[in-house]
Design a protein around this motif. Sequence first.
Motif, PDB file in Angstrom:
ATOM      1  N   ARG A 157       0.840  -1.201   0.000  1.00  0.00           N
ATOM      2  CA  ARG A 157       0.000   0.000   0.000  1.00  0.00           C
ATOM      3  C   ARG A 157       0.875   1.250   0.000  1.00  0.00           C
ATOM      4  NH1 ARG A 157      -5.359  -1.204   1.783  1.00  0.00           N
ATOM      5  NH2 ARG A 157      -5.557  -3.451   2.208  1.00  0.00           N
ATOM      6  N   LEU A 158       0.464   2.217  -0.845  1.00  0.00           N
ATOM      7  CA  LEU A 158       1.181   3.487  -0.992  1.00  0.00           C
ATOM      8  C   LEU A 158       0.185   4.629  -1.048  1.00  0.00           C
ATOM      9  CD1 LEU A 158       3.619   2.438  -3.829  1.00  0.00           C
ATOM     10  CD2 LEU A 158       4.387   3.425  -1.685  1.00  0.00           C
ATOM     11  N   PRO A 159       0.594   5.852  -0.674  1.00  0.00           N
ATOM     12  CA  PRO A 159      -0.270   7.001  -0.956  1.00  0.00           C
ATOM     13  C   PRO A 159      -0.495   7.107  -2.467  1.00  0.00           C
ATOM     14  CG  PRO A 159       1.492   7.582   0.561  1.00  0.00           C
ATOM     15  CD  PRO A 159       1.818   6.229   0.030  1.00  0.00           C
ATOM     16  N   LEU A 160      -1.728   7.306  -2.863  1.00  0.00           N
ATOM     17  CA  LEU A 160      -2.026   7.396  -4.293  1.00  0.00           C
ATOM     18  C   LEU A 160      -1.388   8.637  -4.912  1.00  0.00           C
ATOM     19  CD1 LEU A 160      -3.528   6.323  -6.764  1.00  0.00           C
ATOM     20  CD2 LEU A 160      -5.549   7.607  -5.997  1.00  0.00           C
TER      21      LEU A 160
ATOM     22  N   LEU B 228      -0.855   2.615 -11.288  1.00  0.00           N
ATOM     23  CA  LEU B 228      -2.104   1.942 -11.614  1.00  0.00           C
ATOM     24  C   LEU B 228      -1.989   1.148 -12.908  1.00  0.00           C
ATOM     25  CD1 LEU B 228      -4.584   4.810 -10.666  1.00  0.00           C
ATOM     26  CD2 LEU B 228      -4.424   2.562  -9.553  1.00  0.00           C
ATOM     27  N   SER B 229      -0.962   1.450 -13.700  1.00  0.00           N
ATOM     28  CA  SER B 229      -0.765   0.731 -14.976  1.00  0.00           C
ATOM     29  C   SER B 229       0.107  -0.511 -14.829  1.00  0.00           C
ATOM     30  CB  SER B 229      -0.136   1.673 -16.007  1.00  0.00           C
ATOM     31  OG  SER B 229       1.157   2.089 -15.578  1.00  0.00           O
ATOM     32  N   LEU B 230       0.513  -0.840 -13.606  1.00  0.00           N
ATOM     33  CA  LEU B 230       1.271  -2.082 -13.416  1.00  0.00           C
ATOM     34  C   LEU B 230       0.480  -3.270 -13.948  1.00  0.00           C
ATOM     35  CD1 LEU B 230       2.683  -1.675  -9.781  1.00  0.00           C
ATOM     36  CD2 LEU B 230       4.027  -1.820 -11.880  1.00  0.00           C
ATOM     37  N   THR B 231       1.172  -4.158 -14.611  1.00  0.00           N
ATOM     38  CA  THR B 231       0.502  -5.294 -15.240  1.00  0.00           C
ATOM     39  C   THR B 231       0.642  -6.556 -14.390  1.00  0.00           C
ATOM     40  OG1 THR B 231       2.489  -5.838 -16.508  1.00  0.00           O
ATOM     41  CG2 THR B 231       0.884  -4.358 -17.536  1.00  0.00           C
TER      42      THR B 231
ATOM     43  N   LEU C  79       9.802  -8.637  -2.024  1.00  0.00           N
ATOM     44  CA  LEU C  79       9.921  -8.984  -3.435  1.00  0.00           C
ATOM     45  C   LEU C  79       8.632  -9.703  -3.808  1.00  0.00           C
ATOM     46  CD1 LEU C  79      11.767  -9.061  -5.971  1.00  0.00           C
ATOM     47  CD2 LEU C  79      12.522 -11.320  -5.203  1.00  0.00           C
ATOM     48  N   ARG C  80       7.798  -9.063  -4.674  1.00  0.00           N
ATOM     49  CA  ARG C  80       6.456  -9.573  -4.936  1.00  0.00           C
ATOM     50  C   ARG C  80       6.126  -9.550  -6.430  1.00  0.00           C
ATOM     51  NH1 ARG C  80       3.588  -8.282  -0.181  1.00  0.00           N
ATOM     52  NH2 ARG C  80       4.989  -8.692   1.570  1.00  0.00           N
ATOM     53  N   ARG C  81       5.250 -10.446  -6.811  1.00  0.00           N
ATOM     54  CA  ARG C  81       4.698 -10.464  -8.160  1.00  0.00           C
ATOM     55  C   ARG C  81       3.292  -9.872  -8.106  1.00  0.00           C
ATOM     56  NH1 ARG C  81       6.034 -13.062 -12.777  1.00  0.00           N
ATOM     57  NH2 ARG C  81       7.716 -14.197 -11.730  1.00  0.00           N
ATOM     58  N   VAL C  82       3.009  -8.944  -9.005  1.00  0.00           N
ATOM     59  CA  VAL C  82       1.737  -8.219  -9.000  1.00  0.00           C
ATOM     60  C   VAL C  82       0.597  -9.116  -9.472  1.00  0.00           C
ATOM     61  CG1 VAL C  82       0.478  -6.251  -9.955  1.00  0.00           C
ATOM     62  CG2 VAL C  82       2.910  -6.013  -9.373  1.00  0.00           C
ATOM     63  N   ARG C  83      -0.516  -9.074  -8.719  1.00  0.00           N
ATOM     64  CA  ARG C  83      -1.748  -9.732  -9.152  1.00  0.00           C
ATOM     65  C   ARG C  83      -2.769  -8.724  -9.660  1.00  0.00           C
ATOM     66  NH1 ARG C  83      -3.496 -13.165  -4.259  1.00  0.00           N
ATOM     67  NH2 ARG C  83      -5.459 -12.150  -4.755  1.00  0.00           N
ATOM     68  N   SER C  84      -2.902  -7.620  -8.929  1.00  0.00           N
ATOM     69  CA  SER C  84      -3.844  -6.576  -9.337  1.00  0.00           C
ATOM     70  C   SER C  84      -3.468  -5.275  -8.660  1.00  0.00           C
ATOM     71  CB  SER C  84      -5.285  -6.965  -8.978  1.00  0.00           C
ATOM     72  OG  SER C  84      -5.435  -7.070  -7.567  1.00  0.00           O
ATOM     73  N   VAL C  85      -3.978  -4.168  -9.232  1.00  0.00           N
ATOM     74  CA  VAL C  85      -3.721  -2.829  -8.679  1.00  0.00           C
ATOM     75  C   VAL C  85      -5.034  -2.062  -8.697  1.00  0.00           C
ATOM     76  CG1 VAL C  85      -2.346  -0.727  -8.840  1.00  0.00           C
ATOM     77  CG2 VAL C  85      -1.409  -2.867  -9.692  1.00  0.00           C
ATOM     78  N   GLU C  86      -5.303  -1.321  -7.602  1.00  0.00           N
ATOM     79  CA  GLU C  86      -6.510  -0.505  -7.561  1.00  0.00           C
ATOM     80  C   GLU C  86      -6.297   0.682  -6.644  1.00  0.00           C
ATOM     81  OE1 GLU C  86      -9.781  -2.604  -5.938  1.00  0.00           O
ATOM     82  OE2 GLU C  86      -8.723  -3.208  -4.106  1.00  0.00           O
ATOM     83  N   ALA C  87      -7.132   1.695  -6.834  1.00  0.00           N
ATOM     84  CA  ALA C  87      -7.148   2.852  -5.953  1.00  0.00           C
ATOM     85  C   ALA C  87      -8.283   2.676  -4.965  1.00  0.00           C
ATOM     86  CB  ALA C  87      -7.320   4.132  -6.762  1.00  0.00           C
ATOM     87  N   ALA C  88      -7.956   2.762  -3.683  1.00  0.00           N
ATOM     88  CA  ALA C  88      -8.964   2.688  -2.625  1.00  0.00           C
ATOM     89  C   ALA C  88      -8.922   4.006  -1.869  1.00  0.00           C
ATOM     90  CB  ALA C  88      -8.692   1.509  -1.706  1.00  0.00           C
ATOM     91  N   GLY C  89      -9.760   4.963  -2.274  1.00  0.00           N
ATOM     92  CA  GLY C  89      -9.703   6.302  -1.698  1.00  0.00           C
ATOM     93  C   GLY C  89      -8.393   6.962  -2.082  1.00  0.00           C
ATOM     94  N   ASP C  90      -7.631   7.417  -1.098  1.00  0.00           N
ATOM     95  CA  ASP C  90      -6.350   8.065  -1.377  1.00  0.00           C
ATOM     96  C   ASP C  90      -5.177   7.102  -1.248  1.00  0.00           C
ATOM     97  OD1 ASP C  90      -6.397   7.676   1.331  1.00  0.00           O
ATOM     98  OD2 ASP C  90      -6.020   9.763   1.887  1.00  0.00           O
ATOM     99  N   THR C  91      -5.460   5.773  -1.291  1.00  0.00           N
ATOM    100  CA  THR C  91      -4.422   4.757  -1.147  1.00  0.00           C
ATOM    101  C   THR C  91      -4.340   3.900  -2.396  1.00  0.00           C
ATOM    102  OG1 THR C  91      -4.752   4.663   1.243  1.00  0.00           O
ATOM    103  CG2 THR C  91      -3.615   2.804   0.239  1.00  0.00           C
TER     104      THR C  91
END
Length: 417
Positions: free
Chosen positions: A50-53, A60-63, A77-89
């Motif tokens: 989690r990061l400040p948006l 948000l364009s991470l694949t 060290l992680r592999r991306v599954r999904s990315v979304e904005a939750a409010g300001d996060t």
Amino acid sequence: MTPLRTLALFAALLTSACASESPGGVTGVASEGVVVIDDPDVVFDADTVRLPLAGHEDLLSLTDAQVVTSAIRGGFLRRVRSVEAAGDTLVITTDPAELGDAVVEMELAERLIRPGGELADSAEGSVGAAREALQVAEFRTVFGPQRVHEGLGMDVDVSGQLDFDPTLDFELSVEDRQVERLLLRAAGELQADLHVHVDVRSDNQSLSYGHELWTWERPFVHFIGPVPVVEVVTLEIGVGVGLEVDGNLVVDVGGGLNSDVVLGTLLENGEWSDLGERTFEITDPRASVSGSGTLAAVQMFVYAKLRVMLYDVAGPYVEVRPNVRMVREDGWHLGTAGVYAEVGVDAQVPIIGRSLGVWDRQLFDVALVFHESETSDALMTPPEPPPPPSSCGEVPPQGHIMQYHNFVLTEYFKEEP
């Protein structure tokens, strides 16, 4: 441009792979497109990052299946599954990644802890710091007299000290995205002095007690191009007591122990092999039993456990336990002092690949019997001093040598007169 995007842009400019060589004994080639997050506000757990948006909208364009990593607070060290904005996060849902997802080739060989407790320059926060900031807090503890059990049927008191001055070597080799070699080696002088007093006043008394006394932790960070490789080193020191007694007995057993140990494990060609060497001598042994009843075993130990965890989630450890014991064997009470050691791997995720596994095994478990008396004796006679160490520092084959673990005697040797 934020520091995060600067690093991400740097990674994107690597058209094939990135070669790196640092003065810390590290060389390697990083994978393409790994996104490095160096924002101190990053928060992560086992499944999410989690990061400040604000300032990170472009993430948000991470694949799916892209790799993100960081050296913040032990790193990840992680592999991306999904990315979304939750409010300001910004919330990145992830799966565990393997080291080979971020590093194509790598050679790391470093003494992370040097003689006298000096840390390698790769210790987090050490660059540009005063030399005294690199000193490890002394791996030493003094405790007691401390009551670890009190009741109508039994009181148990312990006291002692442990002083451990290890060097710590770590090596890691990656070839064609596979971990080909991993070495953990701790070596140094170990000194301990232990005493346990047991006052039993009823039948069928037993105790299994363990307590952590002190923990020291420090991340070490190496870079392959922009990609951080993080080892989190932890030293834990603690005390333990175990006993099985019956009746009305007062038991005292204690002694000092000086030992030089080499502890470690090596992964090479898909196979693990162990490093286990020790010398030891006993000082000031003391033991007594009085009263009536049955003593199966009384033991006390202090332990020192050294772990090196990649990104604080997976890696090898070594543990050494100087100990004193009183055991009953074939009509005799035997007072002993010795050293037990084990090696293993802790792994929450397969960051080093399937070859890592999760396991532990004994390196050695040896002791010298410094006193014996028939169990029918009301009071034990003063113990005989142990034989002197041989020229190489090993205890010579005189008297009794016993190997045991968890009160079970697995071997018992006695030289014939």
